[in-house]
Design a protein around this motif. Sequence first.
Motif, PDB file in Angstrom:
ATOM      1  N   ARG A  80       0.863  -1.193   0.000  1.00  0.00           N
ATOM      2  CA  ARG A  80       0.000   0.000   0.000  1.00  0.00           C
ATOM      3  C   ARG A  80       0.890   1.231   0.000  1.00  0.00           C
ATOM      4  O   ARG A  80       1.928   1.243   0.658  1.00  0.00           O
ATOM      5  N   SER A  81       0.473   2.225  -0.738  1.00  0.00           N
ATOM      6  CA  SER A  81       1.172   3.507  -0.704  1.00  0.00           C
ATOM      7  C   SER A  81       2.690   3.329  -0.842  1.00  0.00           C
ATOM      8  O   SER A  81       3.465   3.559   0.109  1.00  0.00           O
ATOM      9  N   THR A  82       3.091   2.909  -2.020  1.00  0.00           N
ATOM     10  CA  THR A  82       4.503   2.608  -2.259  1.00  0.00           C
ATOM     11  C   THR A  82       5.400   3.821  -2.049  1.00  0.00           C
ATOM     12  O   THR A  82       5.011   4.970  -2.285  1.00  0.00           O
ATOM     13  N   LYS A  83       6.616   3.518  -1.607  1.00  0.00           N
ATOM     14  CA  LYS A  83       7.638   4.552  -1.397  1.00  0.00           C
ATOM     15  C   LYS A  83       8.794   4.282  -2.370  1.00  0.00           C
ATOM     16  O   LYS A  83       8.937   3.170  -2.895  1.00  0.00           O
ATOM     17  N   LEU A  84       9.604   5.298  -2.561  1.00  0.00           N
ATOM     18  CA  LEU A  84      10.735   5.142  -3.479  1.00  0.00           C
ATOM     19  C   LEU A  84      11.617   3.958  -3.064  1.00  0.00           C
ATOM     20  O   LEU A  84      12.104   3.201  -3.907  1.00  0.00           O
ATOM     21  N   GLU A  85      11.792   3.808  -1.769  1.00  0.00           N
ATOM     22  CA  GLU A  85      12.686   2.760  -1.268  1.00  0.00           C
ATOM     23  C   GLU A  85      12.091   1.355  -1.368  1.00  0.00           C
ATOM     24  O   GLU A  85      12.757   0.373  -1.011  1.00  0.00           O
ATOM     25  N   ASP A  86      10.863   1.251  -1.847  1.00  0.00           N
ATOM     26  CA  ASP A  86      10.296  -0.070  -2.111  1.00  0.00           C
ATOM     27  C   ASP A  86      10.772  -0.628  -3.447  1.00  0.00           C
ATOM     28  O   ASP A  86      10.500  -1.793  -3.770  1.00  0.00           O
ATOM     29  N   SER A  87      11.463   0.173  -4.211  1.00  0.00           N
ATOM     30  CA  SER A  87      12.002  -0.306  -5.491  1.00  0.00           C
ATOM     31  C   SER A  87      12.982  -1.434  -5.218  1.00  0.00           C
ATOM     32  O   SER A  87      13.963  -1.261  -4.494  1.00  0.00           O
ATOM     33  N   ALA A  88      12.708  -2.574  -5.798  1.00  0.00           N
ATOM     34  CA  ALA A  88      13.511  -3.772  -5.526  1.00  0.00           C
ATOM     35  C   ALA A  88      13.013  -4.897  -6.405  1.00  0.00           C
ATOM     36  O   ALA A  88      11.999  -4.782  -7.089  1.00  0.00           O
ATOM     37  N   MET A  89      13.732  -5.992  -6.361  1.00  0.00           N
ATOM     38  CA  MET A  89      13.269  -7.239  -6.948  1.00  0.00           C
ATOM     39  C   MET A  89      12.567  -7.999  -5.839  1.00  0.00           C
ATOM     40  O   MET A  89      13.116  -8.143  -4.738  1.00  0.00           O
ATOM     41  N   TYR A  90      11.359  -8.465  -6.098  1.00  0.00           N
ATOM     42  CA  TYR A  90      10.595  -9.208  -5.117  1.00  0.00           C
ATOM     43  C   TYR A  90      10.497 -10.661  -5.571  1.00  0.00           C
ATOM     44  O   TYR A  90      10.035 -10.949  -6.680  1.00  0.00           O
ATOM     45  N   PHE A  91      10.942 -11.544  -4.704  1.00  0.00           N
ATOM     46  CA  PHE A  91      10.929 -12.966  -5.004  1.00  0.00           C
ATOM     47  C   PHE A  91       9.883 -13.667  -4.153  1.00  0.00           C
ATOM     48  O   PHE A  91       9.803 -13.454  -2.945  1.00  0.00           O
ATOM     49  N   CYS A  92       9.145 -14.529  -4.789  1.00  0.00           N
ATOM     50  CA  CYS A  92       8.257 -15.445  -4.098  1.00  0.00           C
ATOM     51  C   CYS A  92       8.965 -16.799  -4.035  1.00  0.00           C
ATOM     52  O   CYS A  92       9.750 -17.145  -4.935  1.00  0.00           O
ATOM     53  N   ALA A  93       8.687 -17.556  -3.000  1.00  0.00           N
ATOM     54  CA  ALA A  93       9.235 -18.907  -2.900  1.00  0.00           C
ATOM     55  C   ALA A  93       8.196 -19.795  -2.241  1.00  0.00           C
ATOM     56  O   ALA A  93       7.323 -19.321  -1.499  1.00  0.00           O
ATOM     57  N   SER A  94       8.286 -21.087  -2.506  1.00  0.00           N
ATOM     58  CA  SER A  94       7.396 -22.026  -1.838  1.00  0.00           C
ATOM     59  C   SER A  94       8.192 -23.252  -1.418  1.00  0.00           C
ATOM     60  O   SER A  94       9.256 -23.553  -1.979  1.00  0.00           O
ATOM     61  N   GLY A  95       7.671 -23.948  -0.424  1.00  0.00           N
ATOM     62  CA  GLY A  95       8.341 -25.129   0.095  1.00  0.00           C
ATOM     63  C   GLY A  95       7.322 -26.165   0.528  1.00  0.00           C
ATOM     64  O   GLY A  95       6.146 -25.867   0.743  1.00  0.00           O
ATOM     65  N   LYS A  96       7.809 -27.386   0.666  1.00  0.00           N
ATOM     66  CA  LYS A  96       6.924 -28.484   1.076  1.00  0.00           C
ATOM     67  C   LYS A  96       6.633 -28.405   2.565  1.00  0.00           C
ATOM     68  O   LYS A  96       7.275 -27.718   3.321  1.00  0.00           O
ATOM     69  N   GLN A  97       5.696 -29.179   2.980  1.00  0.00           N
ATOM     70  CA  GLN A  97       5.290 -29.183   4.377  1.00  0.00           C
ATOM     71  C   GLN A  97       6.337 -29.830   5.246  1.00  0.00           C
ATOM     72  O   GLN A  97       7.076 -30.690   4.817  1.00  0.00           O
ATOM     73  N   GLY A  98       6.367 -29.437   6.490  1.00  0.00           N
ATOM     74  CA  GLY A  98       7.160 -30.153   7.476  1.00  0.00           C
ATOM     75  C   GLY A  98       8.399 -29.416   7.904  1.00  0.00           C
ATOM     76  O   GLY A  98       8.956 -28.621   7.167  1.00  0.00           O
ATOM     77  N   LEU A  99       8.847 -29.689   9.097  1.00  0.00           N
ATOM     78  CA  LEU A  99      10.048 -29.054   9.616  1.00  0.00           C
ATOM     79  C   LEU A  99      11.268 -29.477   8.827  1.00  0.00           C
ATOM     80  O   LEU A  99      12.260 -28.774   8.781  1.00  0.00           O
ATOM     81  N   ASN A 100      11.212 -30.645   8.238  1.00  0.00           N
ATOM     82  CA  ASN A 100      12.368 -31.120   7.499  1.00  0.00           C
ATOM     83  C   ASN A 100      12.221 -30.843   6.006  1.00  0.00           C
ATOM     84  O   ASN A 100      12.768 -31.546   5.176  1.00  0.00           O
ATOM     85  N   GLN A 101      11.468 -29.806   5.680  1.00  0.00           N
ATOM     86  CA  GLN A 101      11.333 -29.480   4.268  1.00  0.00           C
ATOM     87  C   GLN A 101      12.716 -29.243   3.682  1.00  0.00           C
ATOM     88  O   GLN A 101      13.580 -28.636   4.297  1.00  0.00           O
ATOM     89  N   GLU A 102      12.884 -29.723   2.508  1.00  0.00           N
ATOM     90  CA  GLU A 102      14.218 -29.717   1.916  1.00  0.00           C
ATOM     91  C   GLU A 102      14.697 -28.304   1.668  1.00  0.00           C
ATOM     92  O   GLU A 102      15.821 -27.941   1.999  1.00  0.00           O
ATOM     93  N   THR A 103      13.907 -27.529   1.043  1.00  0.00           N
ATOM     94  CA  THR A 103      14.342 -26.201   0.673  1.00  0.00           C
ATOM     95  C   THR A 103      13.123 -25.425   0.227  1.00  0.00           C
ATOM     96  O   THR A 103      11.994 -25.880   0.326  1.00  0.00           O
ATOM     97  N   GLN A 104      13.367 -24.266  -0.244  1.00  0.00           N
ATOM     98  CA  GLN A 104      12.316 -23.486  -0.858  1.00  0.00           C
ATOM     99  C   GLN A 104      12.699 -23.263  -2.324  1.00  0.00           C
ATOM    100  O   GLN A 104      13.874 -23.198  -2.672  1.00  0.00           O
ATOM    101  N   TYR A 105      11.701 -23.154  -3.138  1.00  0.00           N
ATOM    102  CA  TYR A 105      11.898 -22.977  -4.560  1.00  0.00           C
ATOM    103  C   TYR A 105      11.481 -21.558  -4.930  1.00  0.00           C
ATOM    104  O   TYR A 105      10.373 -21.127  -4.618  1.00  0.00           O
ATOM    105  N   PHE A 106      12.367 -20.883  -5.621  1.00  0.00           N
ATOM    106  CA  PHE A 106      12.163 -19.468  -5.899  1.00  0.00           C
ATOM    107  C   PHE A 106      11.516 -19.235  -7.260  1.00  0.00           C
ATOM    108  O   PHE A 106      11.781 -19.947  -8.227  1.00  0.00           O
ATOM    109  N   GLY A 107      10.731 -18.193  -7.308  1.00  0.00           N
ATOM    110  CA  GLY A 107      10.239 -17.699  -8.578  1.00  0.00           C
ATOM    111  C   GLY A 107      11.275 -16.809  -9.238  1.00  0.00           C
ATOM    112  O   GLY A 107      12.310 -16.512  -8.640  1.00  0.00           O
TER     113      GLY A 107
END
Lengths: 115, 109
Positions: A80-107
């Motif tokens: 909401r109400s973006t600021k100049l300093e919000d300029s950046a690359m935004y990455f989404c990632a997802s991971g499998k369930q569980g504490l022992n999830q292997e890793t996260q996969y990035f967009g």
Amino acid sequence: EPEVTQTPSHQVTQMGQEVILRCVPISNHLYFYWYRQILGQKVEFLVSFYNNEISEKSEIFDDQFSVERPDGSNFTLKIRSTKLEDSAMYFCASGKQGLNQETQYFGPGTRLLVL
Amino acid sequence: AQRVTQPEKLLSVFKGAPVELKCNYSYSGSPELFWYVQYSRQRLQLLLRHISRESIKGFTADLNKGETSFHLKKPFAQEEDSAMYYCALRSNTGNQFYFGTGTSLTVIP
């Protein structure tokens, strides 16, 4: 091989405007994340999301930010109400369930430019 | 406070030479550490994680709790290893990752 996708790839907005960044995580993943990377700086954690609620968030993730999983596939980051300093690359990632999830996969990221 | 430090922003080595990318961490708990790699115009991807104790693309990394380090090593660098490398630490809850600032590796032919 399934991948995390993000749209748009680039977004230009005026300061003070709201933006919504969209992500489609890998379909059998249950943990979702947003990160940002300001040009020349490190990848910074913003928020993690599980079971339809925020599980952790960083100090960067203030009231200006919100996340949502509006349906079974999308995961969105709203600024909401973006600021100049919000300029950046935004990455989404997802991971499998569980504490022992292997890793996260990035967009591939969304490059946000706030003018 | 959790922190991951990669002291080298840029590293250049000749093809066939050994390479070591440094990573130090501070964490009040049992750390779980990862190396991620980002090749030119590609997305961030996992290279290896310390608990797997595996070698991926010839790279290895050993967690040294005494020195709080997790350096990435490869005995003979290849041109295709040129990329940005990030060391990352996962929190005890498993839901937050802390990244270092990254090291850009260039392998000179």
